[in-house]
Motif scaffolding. Structure first.
Motif, PDB file in Angstrom:
ATOM      1  N   VAL A   1       0.404  -1.540  -0.039  1.00 53.30           N
ATOM      2  CA  VAL A   1       0.222   0.023  -0.063  1.00 53.30           C
ATOM      3  C   VAL A   1       0.449   0.836   0.299  1.00 53.30           C
ATOM      4  CG1 VAL A   1      -1.637   1.313   1.080  1.00 53.30           C
ATOM      5  CG2 VAL A   1      -2.010  -0.665   0.671  1.00 53.30           C
ATOM      6  N   THR A   2       2.103   1.080   0.130  1.00 49.49           N
ATOM      7  CA  THR A   2       2.854   1.772   0.673  1.00 49.49           C
ATOM      8  C   THR A   2       3.433   2.798  -0.273  1.00 49.49           C
ATOM      9  OG1 THR A   2       3.354   1.951   3.171  1.00 49.49           O
ATOM     10  CG2 THR A   2       4.723   3.466   1.557  1.00 49.49           C
ATOM     11  N   TYR A   3       4.270   1.592  -1.258  1.00 51.27           N
ATOM     12  CA  TYR A   3       4.553   1.205  -2.273  1.00 51.27           C
ATOM     13  C   TYR A   3       4.632   0.300  -3.209  1.00 51.27           C
ATOM     14  CZ  TYR A   3       7.377   2.417  -6.610  1.00 51.27           C
ATOM     15  OH  TYR A   3       8.528   2.643  -7.431  1.00 51.27           O
ATOM     16  N   ASN A   4       4.140  -0.001  -4.579  1.00 51.26           N
ATOM     17  CA  ASN A   4       4.624  -1.169  -5.277  1.00 51.26           C
ATOM     18  C   ASN A   4       4.512  -0.371  -6.844  1.00 51.26           C
ATOM     19  OD1 ASN A   4       1.613  -0.669  -6.911  1.00 51.26           O
ATOM     20  ND2 ASN A   4       0.986  -0.291  -4.702  1.00 51.26           N
ATOM     21  N   PRO A   5       4.851  -1.016  -7.951  1.00 51.98           N
ATOM     22  CA  PRO A   5       5.188  -0.633  -9.169  1.00 51.98           C
ATOM     23  C   PRO A   5       4.303   0.072 -10.238  1.00 51.98           C
ATOM     24  CG  PRO A   5       5.662  -3.350  -8.793  1.00 51.98           C
ATOM     25  CD  PRO A   5       5.485  -2.858  -7.414  1.00 51.98           C
ATOM     26  N   THR A   6       2.752  -0.426  -9.769  1.00 56.56           N
ATOM     27  CA  THR A   6       1.623  -0.079 -10.055  1.00 56.56           C
ATOM     28  C   THR A   6       1.420   1.320  -9.618  1.00 56.56           C
ATOM     29  OG1 THR A   6       0.467  -0.556  -8.105  1.00 56.56           O
ATOM     30  CG2 THR A   6       0.769  -1.896  -9.855  1.00 56.56           C
TER      31      THR A   6
ATOM     32  N   VAL B   1       1.974   6.492  -1.956  1.00 56.23           N
ATOM     33  CA  VAL B   1       3.481   7.059  -2.399  1.00 56.23           C
ATOM     34  C   VAL B   1       2.827   8.140  -3.743  1.00 56.23           C
ATOM     35  CG1 VAL B   1       5.894   7.953  -3.819  1.00 56.23           C
ATOM     36  CG2 VAL B   1       5.411   6.431  -1.407  1.00 56.23           C
ATOM     37  N   ARG B   2       2.141   7.205  -4.869  1.00 57.50           N
ATOM     38  CA  ARG B   2       2.164   8.243  -6.208  1.00 57.50           C
ATOM     39  C   ARG B   2       0.771   8.298  -5.716  1.00 57.50           C
ATOM     40  NH1 ARG B   2       3.259   6.632 -11.017  1.00 57.50           N
ATOM     41  NH2 ARG B   2       4.826   5.313 -10.347  1.00 57.50           N
ATOM     42  N   TRP B   3       0.296   8.003  -5.009  1.00 58.09           N
ATOM     43  CA  TRP B   3      -1.326   9.130  -5.017  1.00 58.09           C
ATOM     44  C   TRP B   3      -0.963  10.379  -3.632  1.00 58.09           C
ATOM     45  CZ3 TRP B   3      -3.834  11.188   0.061  1.00 58.09           C
ATOM     46  CH2 TRP B   3      -5.436  11.042  -0.122  1.00 58.09           C
ATOM     47  N   VAL B   4      -0.101  10.451  -3.388  1.00 59.16           N
ATOM     48  CA  VAL B   4       0.491  11.881  -2.465  1.00 59.16           C
ATOM     49  C   VAL B   4       1.122  12.431  -3.644  1.00 59.16           C
ATOM     50  CG1 VAL B   4       2.038  13.045  -0.760  1.00 59.16           C
ATOM     51  CG2 VAL B   4       1.051  10.815   0.157  1.00 59.16           C
ATOM     52  N   LEU B   5       2.166  11.811  -4.535  1.00 66.26           N
ATOM     53  CA  LEU B   5       3.059  12.526  -5.564  1.00 66.26           C
ATOM     54  C   LEU B   5       1.710  13.336  -6.312  1.00 66.26           C
ATOM     55  CD1 LEU B   5       5.753  10.423  -5.784  1.00 66.26           C
ATOM     56  CD2 LEU B   5       5.556  13.392  -4.926  1.00 66.26           C
ATOM     57  N   ASP B   6       0.056  13.040  -6.890  1.00 64.94           N
ATOM     58  CA  ASP B   6      -0.223  13.402  -7.732  1.00 64.94           C
ATOM     59  C   ASP B   6      -1.412  14.427  -7.447  1.00 64.94           C
ATOM     60  OD1 ASP B   6       1.043  11.951  -9.655  1.00 64.94           O
ATOM     61  OD2 ASP B   6      -0.206  10.103  -9.530  1.00 64.94           O
TER      62      ASP B   6
ATOM     63  N   PRO C   1      12.007  -4.254 -14.110  1.00 66.81           N
ATOM     64  CA  PRO C   1      11.895  -3.588 -12.538  1.00 66.81           C
ATOM     65  C   PRO C   1      10.995  -3.356 -12.200  1.00 66.81           C
ATOM     66  CG  PRO C   1      12.085  -2.328 -14.805  1.00 66.81           C
ATOM     67  CD  PRO C   1      11.848  -3.306 -15.342  1.00 66.81           C
ATOM     68  N   GLY C   2       9.287  -3.897 -12.345  1.00 70.31           N
ATOM     69  CA  GLY C   2       8.295  -4.323 -11.532  1.00 70.31           C
ATOM     70  C   GLY C   2       8.610  -5.415 -10.858  1.00 70.31           C
ATOM     71  N   LEU C   3       9.199  -6.710 -11.118  1.00 72.13           N
ATOM     72  CA  LEU C   3       9.211  -7.549 -11.003  1.00 72.13           C
ATOM     73  C   LEU C   3      10.624  -7.257  -9.510  1.00 72.13           C
ATOM     74  CD1 LEU C   3       8.773 -10.819 -10.874  1.00 72.13           C
ATOM     75  CD2 LEU C   3       9.939 -11.282 -12.404  1.00 72.13           C
ATOM     76  N   ILE C   4      11.068  -6.633 -10.000  1.00 77.37           N
ATOM     77  CA  ILE C   4      12.451  -6.923  -8.635  1.00 77.37           C
ATOM     78  C   ILE C   4      11.351  -6.179  -7.698  1.00 77.37           C
ATOM     79  CG2 ILE C   4      14.420  -5.423  -8.205  1.00 77.37           C
ATOM     80  CD1 ILE C   4      15.236  -5.885 -11.489  1.00 77.37           C
TER      81      ILE C   4
ATOM     82  N   LEU D   1       9.866  -6.199  -1.999  1.00 85.71           N
ATOM     83  CA  LEU D   1       8.805  -5.885  -1.390  1.00 85.71           C
ATOM     84  C   LEU D   1       8.287  -7.397  -0.091  1.00 85.71           C
ATOM     85  CD1 LEU D   1       5.750  -4.359  -3.269  1.00 85.71           C
ATOM     86  CD2 LEU D   1       7.445  -3.535  -0.823  1.00 85.71           C
ATOM     87  N   LEU D   2       7.947  -8.557  -1.145  1.00 86.42           N
ATOM     88  CA  LEU D   2       8.415  -9.953  -0.839  1.00 86.42           C
ATOM     89  C   LEU D   2       9.471 -10.704   0.140  1.00 86.42           C
ATOM     90  CD1 LEU D   2       6.976 -12.677  -0.616  1.00 86.42           C
ATOM     91  CD2 LEU D   2       8.484 -13.214  -2.267  1.00 86.42           C
ATOM     92  N   ALA D   3      10.382  -9.954  -0.682  1.00 88.65           N
ATOM     93  CA  ALA D   3      11.602 -10.005   0.987  1.00 88.65           C
ATOM     94  C   ALA D   3      11.709  -9.585   2.291  1.00 88.65           C
ATOM     95  CB  ALA D   3      12.348  -9.261   0.444  1.00 88.65           C
ATOM     96  N   LEU D   4      11.099  -7.624   2.134  1.00 91.32           N
ATOM     97  CA  LEU D   4      10.884  -7.247   3.066  1.00 91.32           C
ATOM     98  C   LEU D   4       9.403  -7.224   4.278  1.00 91.32           C
ATOM     99  CD1 LEU D   4      11.705  -3.608   1.671  1.00 91.32           C
ATOM    100  CD2 LEU D   4      13.364  -4.948   3.459  1.00 91.32           C
TER     101      LEU D   4
END
Length: 131
Positions: A16-21, A26-31, A92-95, A100-103
């Motif tokens: 929810v905080t950040y993902n590649p979509t 983060v994206r919502w706050v920037l936009d 880069p999206g998969l990375i 996110l999975l590792a964290l």
């Protein structure tokens, strides 16, 4: 089953905080954050509370060394999958999703470690004693 829910919530918190979509905080706050500053601050505070709960529990249960060890194991598993040709790292999206999975595994294990330790050793941590 308890670990699964703790891990899933950690993954959700991170995603929810950040993902590649385009659907993340983060994206919502920037936009749109300037137009909805009060909502952005409120949601940010809820996310911060979630991070404080997870990070505090993780640091108390497995510590910094344990966090690094879990990340190293997750990284080694990704490396093995890459070496076996099962995983390609050119997207880069998969990375980002793998990070996110590792964290989330670090946070999920950190929040669950006291339960695992109590189950394996039969001893409770000082914070786990029921009153």
């Amino acid at each position: 089953m308890g670990f699964f829910w703790r891990w899933l919530f950690a993954f959700g918190l991170l995603a929810v905080t950040y993902n590649p979509t385009q659907y993340n905080y983060v994206r919502w706050v920037l936009d749109f954050g300037r137009d909805n500053l009060s909502i952005a601050v409120l949601v940010g505070l809820f996310l911060l509370i979630g991070y404080i709960i997870y990070l505090r529990a993780t640091l108390r249960s497995i510590g910094t060394f344990g966090m690094l060890l879990v990340l190293a194991v997750a990284g080694a598993m990704i490396w093995v999958l890459y070496d076996l040709g099962i995983l390609r790292l050119d997207d880069p999206g998969l990375i980002t999703w793998l990070a996110l999975l590792a964290l989330s595994l670090v946070l999920g294990i950190g929040l669950s470690w006291s339960h695992v330790r109590r189950y394996l050793s039969g001893q409770s941590d000082i914070d786990d004693v029921d009153e």
